[in-house]
Write a protein that holds these residues in place. Structure first.
Motif, PDB file in Angstrom:
ATOM      1  N   CYS A  35       0.834  -1.214   0.000  1.00 33.94           N
ATOM      2  CA  CYS A  35       0.000   0.000   0.000  1.00 33.94           C
ATOM      3  C   CYS A  35       0.861   1.254   0.000  1.00 33.94           C
ATOM      4  CB  CYS A  35      -0.910   0.004   1.227  1.00 33.94           C
ATOM      5  SG  CYS A  35      -2.087  -1.375   1.321  1.00 33.94           S
ATOM      6  N   VAL A  36       1.878   1.265   0.855  1.00 34.99           N
ATOM      7  CA  VAL A  36       2.762   2.430   0.946  1.00 34.99           C
ATOM      8  C   VAL A  36       3.547   2.610  -0.351  1.00 34.99           C
ATOM      9  CG1 VAL A  36       4.778   3.380   2.131  1.00 34.99           C
ATOM     10  CG2 VAL A  36       2.941   2.312   3.458  1.00 34.99           C
ATOM     11  N   TRP A  38       2.640   1.850  -3.451  1.00 34.80           N
ATOM     12  CA  TRP A  38       1.773   2.474  -4.465  1.00 34.80           C
ATOM     13  C   TRP A  38       1.630   3.969  -4.216  1.00 34.80           C
ATOM     14  CZ3 TRP A  38       0.490   0.832  -9.020  1.00 34.80           C
ATOM     15  CH2 TRP A  38       0.364  -0.534  -9.288  1.00 34.80           C
ATOM     16  N   GLY A  39       1.415   4.338  -2.963  1.00 36.37           N
ATOM     17  CA  GLY A  39       1.257   5.758  -2.655  1.00 36.37           C
ATOM     18  C   GLY A  39       2.522   6.545  -2.898  1.00 36.37           C
ATOM     19  N   LEU A  40       3.669   5.985  -2.505  1.00 39.31           N
ATOM     20  CA  LEU A  40       4.934   6.701  -2.651  1.00 39.31           C
ATOM     21  C   LEU A  40       5.333   6.874  -4.109  1.00 39.31           C
ATOM     22  CD1 LEU A  40       7.170   5.214   0.213  1.00 39.31           C
ATOM     23  CD2 LEU A  40       6.200   7.514   0.063  1.00 39.31           C
ATOM     24  N   ILE A  41       5.174   5.826  -4.928  1.00 40.87           N
ATOM     25  CA  ILE A  41       5.620   5.934  -6.313  1.00 40.87           C
ATOM     26  C   ILE A  41       4.754   6.921  -7.082  1.00 40.87           C
ATOM     27  CG2 ILE A  41       4.251   3.961  -7.134  1.00 40.87           C
ATOM     28  CD1 ILE A  41       7.713   5.206  -8.370  1.00 40.87           C
ATOM     29  N   VAL A  42       3.452   6.966  -6.792  1.00 43.55           N
ATOM     30  CA  VAL A  42       2.595   7.957  -7.452  1.00 43.55           C
ATOM     31  C   VAL A  42       3.003   9.366  -7.033  1.00 43.55           C
ATOM     32  CG1 VAL A  42       0.247   8.868  -7.615  1.00 43.55           C
ATOM     33  CG2 VAL A  42       0.639   6.408  -7.794  1.00 43.55           C
ATOM     34  N   MET A  43       3.244   9.546  -5.747  1.00 45.43           N
ATOM     35  CA  MET A  43       3.659  10.856  -5.256  1.00 45.43           C
ATOM     36  C   MET A  43       4.973  11.289  -5.904  1.00 45.43           C
ATOM     37  SD  MET A  43       4.555  12.036  -1.341  1.00 45.43           S
ATOM     38  CE  MET A  43       6.069  11.063  -1.328  1.00 45.43           C
ATOM     39  N   VAL A  44       5.950  10.397  -5.951  1.00 45.09           N
ATOM     40  CA  VAL A  44       7.257  10.724  -6.521  1.00 45.09           C
ATOM     41  C   VAL A  44       7.145  11.098  -7.992  1.00 45.09           C
ATOM     42  CG1 VAL A  44       9.464   9.705  -7.199  1.00 45.09           C
ATOM     43  CG2 VAL A  44       8.604   9.357  -4.884  1.00 45.09           C
ATOM     44  N   MET A  45       6.366  10.343  -8.757  1.00 42.12           N
ATOM     45  CA  MET A  45       6.257  10.615 -10.184  1.00 42.12           C
ATOM     46  C   MET A  45       5.426  11.867 -10.470  1.00 42.12           C
ATOM     47  SD  MET A  45       8.334   8.484 -11.146  1.00 42.12           S
ATOM     48  CE  MET A  45       8.326   9.169 -12.802  1.00 42.12           C
ATOM     49  N   VAL A  46       4.458  12.175  -9.618  1.00 35.95           N
ATOM     50  CA  VAL A  46       3.702  13.426  -9.780  1.00 35.95           C
ATOM     51  C   VAL A  46       4.646  14.611  -9.651  1.00 35.95           C
ATOM     52  CG1 VAL A  46       2.014  14.948  -8.685  1.00 35.95           C
ATOM     53  CG2 VAL A  46       1.438  12.554  -9.087  1.00 35.95           C
ATOM     54  N   TYR A  47       5.528  14.568  -8.641  1.00 43.93           N
ATOM     55  CA  TYR A  47       6.472  15.665  -8.469  1.00 43.93           C
ATOM     56  C   TYR A  47       7.560  15.665  -9.540  1.00 43.93           C
ATOM     57  CZ  TYR A  47       4.464  16.943  -3.964  1.00 43.93           C
ATOM     58  OH  TYR A  47       3.608  17.376  -2.982  1.00 43.93           O
ATOM     59  N   SER A  48       7.836  14.507 -10.132  1.00 43.51           N
ATOM     60  CA  SER A  48       8.893  14.415 -11.140  1.00 43.51           C
ATOM     61  C   SER A  48       8.457  14.948 -12.495  1.00 43.51           C
ATOM     62  CB  SER A  48       9.357  12.956 -11.291  1.00 43.51           C
ATOM     63  OG  SER A  48       9.916  12.473 -10.090  1.00 43.51           O
ATOM     64  N   VAL A  49       7.261  14.572 -12.950  1.00 44.25           N
ATOM     65  CA  VAL A  49       6.836  14.940 -14.309  1.00 44.25           C
ATOM     66  C   VAL A  49       5.497  15.654 -14.363  1.00 44.25           C
ATOM     67  CG1 VAL A  49       8.164  13.044 -15.340  1.00 44.25           C
ATOM     68  CG2 VAL A  49       5.749  12.680 -14.740  1.00 44.25           C
ATOM     69  N   GLY A  50       4.926  15.964 -13.207  1.00 45.98           N
ATOM     70  CA  GLY A  50       3.630  16.637 -13.199  1.00 45.98           C
ATOM     71  C   GLY A  50       3.653  17.977 -13.906  1.00 45.98           C
ATOM     72  N   HIS A  51       4.768  18.676 -13.831  1.00 49.25           N
ATOM     73  CA  HIS A  51       4.882  19.986 -14.473  1.00 49.25           C
ATOM     74  C   HIS A  51       5.084  19.865 -15.984  1.00 49.25           C
ATOM     75  CE1 HIS A  51       8.821  18.500 -13.273  1.00 49.25           C
ATOM     76  NE2 HIS A  51       9.362  19.205 -14.255  1.00 49.25           N
ATOM     77  N   ILE A  52       5.310  18.656 -16.472  1.00 41.32           N
ATOM     78  CA  ILE A  52       5.502  18.446 -17.909  1.00 41.32           C
ATOM     79  C   ILE A  52       4.219  17.942 -18.560  1.00 41.32           C
ATOM     80  CG2 ILE A  52       6.777  17.163 -19.671  1.00 41.32           C
ATOM     81  CD1 ILE A  52       9.100  16.982 -17.674  1.00 41.32           C
ATOM     82  N   SER A  53       3.661  16.858 -18.021  1.00 41.20           N
ATOM     83  CA  SER A  53       2.502  16.226 -18.662  1.00 41.20           C
ATOM     84  C   SER A  53       1.216  16.338 -17.848  1.00 41.20           C
ATOM     85  CB  SER A  53       2.797  14.745 -18.912  1.00 41.20           C
ATOM     86  OG  SER A  53       2.867  14.038 -17.674  1.00 41.20           O
ATOM     87  N   GLY A  54       1.325  16.787 -16.595  1.00 35.26           N
ATOM     88  CA  GLY A  54       0.160  16.785 -15.729  1.00 35.26           C
ATOM     89  C   GLY A  54       0.080  15.533 -14.883  1.00 35.26           C
ATOM     90  N   ALA A  55       0.916  14.530 -15.209  1.00 34.75           N
ATOM     91  CA  ALA A  55       1.018  13.294 -14.413  1.00 34.75           C
ATOM     92  C   ALA A  55      -0.321  12.590 -14.247  1.00 34.75           C
ATOM     93  CB  ALA A  55       1.634  13.601 -13.046  1.00 34.75           C
ATOM     94  N   ILE A 148       1.396  14.876  -2.623  1.00 33.63           N
ATOM     95  CA  ILE A 148       1.201  14.184  -1.347  1.00 33.63           C
ATOM     96  C   ILE A 148      -0.248  13.726  -1.208  1.00 33.63           C
ATOM     97  CG2 ILE A 148       1.251  14.453   1.161  1.00 33.63           C
ATOM     98  CD1 ILE A 148       3.529  16.448   0.793  1.00 33.63           C
ATOM     99  N   ALA A 149      -1.193  14.613  -1.520  1.00 37.02           N
ATOM    100  CA  ALA A 149      -2.610  14.283  -1.375  1.00 37.02           C
ATOM    101  C   ALA A 149      -3.007  13.125  -2.291  1.00 37.02           C
ATOM    102  CB  ALA A 149      -3.470  15.510  -1.679  1.00 37.02           C
ATOM    103  N   VAL A 150      -2.562  13.167  -3.545  1.00 32.23           N
ATOM    104  CA  VAL A 150      -2.913  12.098  -4.488  1.00 32.23           C
ATOM    105  C   VAL A 150      -2.245  10.787  -4.085  1.00 32.23           C
ATOM    106  CG1 VAL A 150      -2.723  11.339  -6.886  1.00 32.23           C
ATOM    107  CG2 VAL A 150      -3.314  13.706  -6.386  1.00 32.23           C
ATOM    108  N   GLY A 151      -0.974  10.848  -3.696  1.00 31.69           N
ATOM    109  CA  GLY A 151      -0.276   9.636  -3.272  1.00 31.69           C
ATOM    110  C   GLY A 151      -0.916   9.001  -2.054  1.00 31.69           C
ATOM    111  N   MET A 152      -1.309   9.818  -1.081  1.00 30.69           N
ATOM    112  CA  MET A 152      -1.948   9.283   0.115  1.00 30.69           C
ATOM    113  C   MET A 152      -3.333   8.706  -0.201  1.00 30.69           C
ATOM    114  SD  MET A 152       0.264   9.521   2.483  1.00 30.69           S
ATOM    115  CE  MET A 152       1.380   9.121   1.107  1.00 30.69           C
ATOM    116  N   THR A 153      -4.019   9.299  -1.167  1.00 30.27           N
ATOM    117  CA  THR A 153      -5.321   8.762  -1.572  1.00 30.27           C
ATOM    118  C   THR A 153      -5.161   7.386  -2.201  1.00 30.27           C
ATOM    119  OG1 THR A 153      -6.158  10.994  -1.980  1.00 30.27           O
ATOM    120  CG2 THR A 153      -7.392   9.179  -2.951  1.00 30.27           C
ATOM    121  N   ILE A 154      -4.129   7.242  -3.042  1.00 32.85           N
ATOM    122  CA  ILE A 154      -3.841   5.932  -3.630  1.00 32.85           C
ATOM    123  C   ILE A 154      -3.559   4.915  -2.530  1.00 32.85           C
ATOM    124  CG2 ILE A 154      -2.204   4.633  -5.040  1.00 32.85           C
ATOM    125  CD1 ILE A 154      -3.918   6.316  -6.780  1.00 32.85           C
TER     126      ILE A 154
END
Length: 231
Positions: A35-36, A38-55, A148-154
């Motif tokens: 569970c952790v 899934w939440g961590l990898i989504v959070m990490v990738m949102v911060y990594s490429v969210g500003h490029i594609s919206g993640a 953080i919010a999206v990762g914790m929701t996952i």
């Protein structure tokens, strides 16, 4: 497209990889660990490429953004292709690195009835899109906390729904493992359920989004102060 493909690759590789490792190596990761992860990898990738594609990393999320007029329809097929490609490459990588036996299958299969899994997939997908809409599309939210919010929701969704439906929330997460291992049991649940949940979740948030003005502007108006004084 590259950012979406890379982001989806690592989301699937880490999340599904945790499932494989846990099943092959005597529950070393444990269910809370999955569970952790899934939440961590989504959070990490949102911060990594969210500003490029919206993640997005999820065809259901991409489709919902388009329906809510937050994303151009013409780019939806391109994003979905990128997400499917990322999931396919990640699933293939796991199959090459590990001896994925039926007991170590990293796809999603309903533990109970298909109807039960469909219902819970719709609910948790609703929650995910509701949160995404609130933290990532509303100017009144603190955008820096979106990952953080999206990762914790996952993570919460996997805790609640993992033992029942596998907590897919993402058609790309379920389709490619199913094709890789030729296990199509209940696959329709994960193709239909998440888009229904995300669309309803996105539209619901838009329904209660009463203004585009930030809260600090609303509090300066006399009408707001009169309204608050009556409460």
């Amino acid at each position: 497209m590259m950012a979406e493909a890379i982001g989806t690759y690592f989301v699937i590789f880490a999340g599904c990889g945790a499932v494989v490792v846990n099943n092959l190596y005597d529950d070393k990761v444990t269910f809370p660990g999955i569970c952790v992860t899934w939440g961590l990898i989504v959070m990490v990738m949102v911060y990594s490429v969210g500003h490029i594609s919206g993640a997005h990393f999820n065809p259901a999320v991409t489709l919902t953004f388009a329906i809510c007029r937050l994303f151009p329809y013409k780019e939806v097929p391109l994003y979905i292709i990128a997400q499917i490609l990322g999931s396919m490459l990640a699933s293939g990588t796991l199959c090459v690195l590990f001896d994925v036996t039926p007991n170590a299958y990293f796809g999603t299969i309903p533990a109970g009835s298909n109807g039960q899994s469909l219902g819970i997939e719709i609910i948790i997908s609703f929650l995910l899109m509701f949160v995404i809409s609130g933290v990532a599309t509303d100017s009144r939210a603190i955008g820096e906390l979106a990952g953080i919010a999206v990762g914790m929701t996952i993570m919460l969704n996997v805790f609640v729904a993992g033992p029942i439906s596998g907590a897919s929330i993402n058609p790309a997460r379920s389709i490619e493992p199913a094709f890789m291992k030729q296990n199509f049991k209940g696959l329709w649940v994960y193709i239909i359920g998440p888009p229904i949940g995300t669309i309803v979740g996105g539209l619901t948030y838009n329904l209660i989004r009463f203004t585009d003005k930030p809260l600090r502007e609303l509090t300066k108006s006399s009408s707001f102060l009169r309204t608050m004084s009556k409460v």
